[in-house]
Scaffold this motif. Structure first.
Motif, PDB file in Angstrom:
ATOM      1  N   UNK A   1       0.611  -1.433   0.060  1.00 34.32           N
ATOM      2  CA  UNK A   1      -0.012  -0.011   0.033  1.00 34.32           C
ATOM      3  C   UNK A   1       0.931   1.057   0.180  1.00 34.32           C
ATOM      4  N   UNK A   2       1.856   1.260   0.824  1.00 30.75           N
ATOM      5  CA  UNK A   2       2.719   2.371   0.863  1.00 30.75           C
ATOM      6  C   UNK A   2       3.411   2.682  -0.458  1.00 30.75           C
ATOM      7  N   UNK A   3       4.169   1.572  -1.091  1.00 28.84           N
ATOM      8  CA  UNK A   3       4.847   1.832  -2.372  1.00 28.84           C
ATOM      9  C   UNK A   3       3.772   2.300  -3.393  1.00 28.84           C
ATOM     10  N   UNK A   4       2.600   2.077  -3.574  1.00 31.94           N
ATOM     11  CA  UNK A   4       1.664   2.511  -4.471  1.00 31.94           C
ATOM     12  C   UNK A   4       1.584   3.854  -4.571  1.00 31.94           C
ATOM     13  N   UNK A   5       2.028   4.640  -3.088  1.00 30.94           N
ATOM     14  CA  UNK A   5       1.995   6.018  -3.135  1.00 30.94           C
ATOM     15  C   UNK A   5       3.196   6.714  -2.928  1.00 30.94           C
TER      16      UNK A   5
ATOM     17  N   UNK B   1      10.881   5.999 -15.005  1.00 29.73           N
ATOM     18  CA  UNK B   1      11.945   5.121 -14.243  1.00 29.73           C
ATOM     19  C   UNK B   1      11.797   5.480 -12.865  1.00 29.73           C
ATOM     20  N   UNK B   2      11.595   4.647 -11.957  1.00 30.91           N
ATOM     21  CA  UNK B   2      11.670   5.041 -10.621  1.00 30.91           C
ATOM     22  C   UNK B   2      12.450   3.928  -9.925  1.00 30.91           C
ATOM     23  N   UNK B   3      13.188   4.233  -8.788  1.00 32.89           N
ATOM     24  CA  UNK B   3      14.014   3.385  -7.902  1.00 32.89           C
ATOM     25  C   UNK B   3      13.169   3.435  -6.592  1.00 32.89           C
ATOM     26  N   UNK B   4      13.052   2.317  -6.192  1.00 35.05           N
ATOM     27  CA  UNK B   4      12.507   2.128  -4.721  1.00 35.05           C
ATOM     28  C   UNK B   4      13.557   1.143  -3.761  1.00 35.05           C
ATOM     29  N   UNK B   5      13.384   1.128  -2.754  1.00 34.50           N
ATOM     30  CA  UNK B   5      13.968   0.299  -1.447  1.00 34.50           C
ATOM     31  C   UNK B   5      13.133  -0.308  -0.681  1.00 34.50           C
ATOM     32  N   UNK B   6      12.191  -1.251  -0.874  1.00 33.02           N
ATOM     33  CA  UNK B   6      11.139  -1.994  -0.134  1.00 33.02           C
ATOM     34  C   UNK B   6      11.965  -2.892   0.708  1.00 33.02           C
ATOM     35  N   UNK B   7      11.327  -3.142   2.012  1.00 37.99           N
ATOM     36  CA  UNK B   7      11.917  -4.023   2.860  1.00 37.99           C
ATOM     37  C   UNK B   7      11.395  -5.498   2.360  1.00 37.99           C
ATOM     38  N   UNK B   8      10.451  -5.592   1.986  1.00 34.83           N
ATOM     39  CA  UNK B   8       9.886  -6.769   1.442  1.00 34.83           C
ATOM     40  C   UNK B   8       9.719  -6.869  -0.092  1.00 34.83           C
ATOM     41  N   UNK B   9       9.513  -8.212  -0.694  1.00 41.88           N
ATOM     42  CA  UNK B   9       9.521  -8.146  -2.229  1.00 41.88           C
ATOM     43  C   UNK B   9       8.328  -7.844  -2.795  1.00 41.88           C
ATOM     44  N   UNK B  10       7.867  -6.557  -2.936  1.00 41.28           N
ATOM     45  CA  UNK B  10       6.527  -6.137  -3.206  1.00 41.28           C
ATOM     46  C   UNK B  10       6.409  -5.934  -4.881  1.00 41.28           C
TER      47      UNK B  10
ATOM     48  N   UNK C   1       5.894   9.276  10.436  1.00 39.31           N
ATOM     49  CA  UNK C   1       4.934   7.831  10.830  1.00 39.31           C
ATOM     50  C   UNK C   1       4.223   7.542   9.646  1.00 39.31           C
ATOM     51  N   UNK C   2       3.819   8.266   8.967  1.00 37.23           N
ATOM     52  CA  UNK C   2       3.033   8.213   7.841  1.00 37.23           C
ATOM     53  C   UNK C   2       4.160   8.030   6.553  1.00 37.23           C
ATOM     54  N   UNK C   3       5.122   8.572   6.445  1.00 39.30           N
ATOM     55  CA  UNK C   3       6.001   8.431   5.377  1.00 39.30           C
ATOM     56  C   UNK C   3       7.404   7.853   6.063  1.00 39.30           C
ATOM     57  N   UNK C   4       7.663   6.756   6.628  1.00 36.79           N
ATOM     58  CA  UNK C   4       8.692   6.254   7.082  1.00 36.79           C
ATOM     59  C   UNK C   4      10.117   6.491   6.538  1.00 36.79           C
ATOM     60  N   UNK C   5      11.122   6.919   7.321  1.00 37.70           N
ATOM     61  CA  UNK C   5      12.430   7.919   6.601  1.00 37.70           C
ATOM     62  C   UNK C   5      13.063   6.725   5.908  1.00 37.70           C
ATOM     63  N   UNK C   6      12.807   5.286   5.933  1.00 44.03           N
ATOM     64  CA  UNK C   6      13.749   4.388   5.097  1.00 44.03           C
ATOM     65  C   UNK C   6      13.238   4.692   3.672  1.00 44.03           C
TER      66      UNK C   6
END
Length: 250
Positions: A126-130, A142-151, A231-236
């Motif tokens: 849900x967070x990644x979609x935003x 092109x976008x770069x992301x760093x998710x904790x899980x494989x989403x 809290x709504x947009x975690x620093x990671x």
């Protein structure tokens, strides 16, 4: 301890579950071979992926437990937590005993673990979609992301519908995986060093400027709440968000 190692794929995991379920002694733990922390006391067995065994376990979970349980298991698998595969195995064994009532066992450690993993992955989806921000390069977004899980797989349909008339790439830096969409279909693939160098060379300030302008236009200084923002947009996630520069600079 008897340890089964699989190749990291969901098909490989269900194959390992099949082999352990029908073997004696059963496996005590199942791990992804790419994550396994070697222990000289473990009796290690490497499991080769077998699609026929995978299909049997998949259908058995769906029919004897529930589709909802299968979905939770898959989300837990995508968490890529070190111990999640062993818990998934225990969840399946328990499910074959109690059937669709497995999720009523709210005080069971295995059920609690699977539920928590599934919730964490769903929340990050849900967070990644935003939080995905794009730059333009040769008419490709092109976008770069760093998710904790494989989403990546979980956000693929959302962005292919939302940006159906665009070519885009969403690159997961943590896993060197890329979601690629060509206006018709999408696929997920590993990326090479050449691709990563190309990403590093992109310097398109246009989209960054748009986001910063939007952020400034909707921001109300008198109602600023940095704790709530964090809290709504975690620093990671801030690394790849252009508008967070506005937060950090204040």
């Amino acid at each position: 301890m008897i340890v089964y190692l699989f190749d990291g794929s969901f098909e490989g995991l269900l194959t390992a579950i099949y082999d352990s379920y029908y073997s004696k002694p059963h496996a005590d733990y199942i791990y992804n071979k790419h994550q396994y922390k070697c222990n000289l006391l473990d009796d290690v067995k490497h499991i080769d992926t077998d699609l026929e065994k995978y299909e049997k376990v998949y259908k058995a979970i769906e029919n004897k437990i529930s589709k909802n349980a299968l979905n939770k298991m898959y989300l837990a698998y995508l968490s890529e937590m070190y111990d999640c595969y062993s818990y998934i195995y225990r969840y399946v064994v328990m499910g074959f005993k109690v059937g669709c009532e497995i999720d009523l066992h709210k005080n069971n450690d295995t059920v609690i673990y699977i539920d928590n993993c599934a919730k964490k992955v769903s929340l990050e989806r849900h967070r990644m979609m935003g939080f995905v921000r794009f730059k333009s390069f040769n008419n490709i977004l092109i976008s770069k992301i760093n998710p904790t899980h494989n989403v990546l797989e979980l956000i693929a349909k959302h962005f292919s519908k939302r940006l159906s008339n665009e070519n885009f790439i969403i690159y997961d830096e943590n896993r060197d995986l890329a979601l690629i969409y060509n206006k018709f279909s999408y696929y997920i693939t590993n990326v090479d060093d050449m691709f990563k160098k190309m990403l590093e060379s992109i310097d398109d300030k246009f989209y960054e400027a748009l986001w910063s302008e939007y952020f400034n236009s909707v921001n109300i200084p008198e109602r600023e709440n940095k704790k709530l923002q964090s809290r709504m947009m975690p620093k990671r996630y801030w690394k790849n968000l252009s508008e967070t520069n506005n937060i950090e600079s204040k």
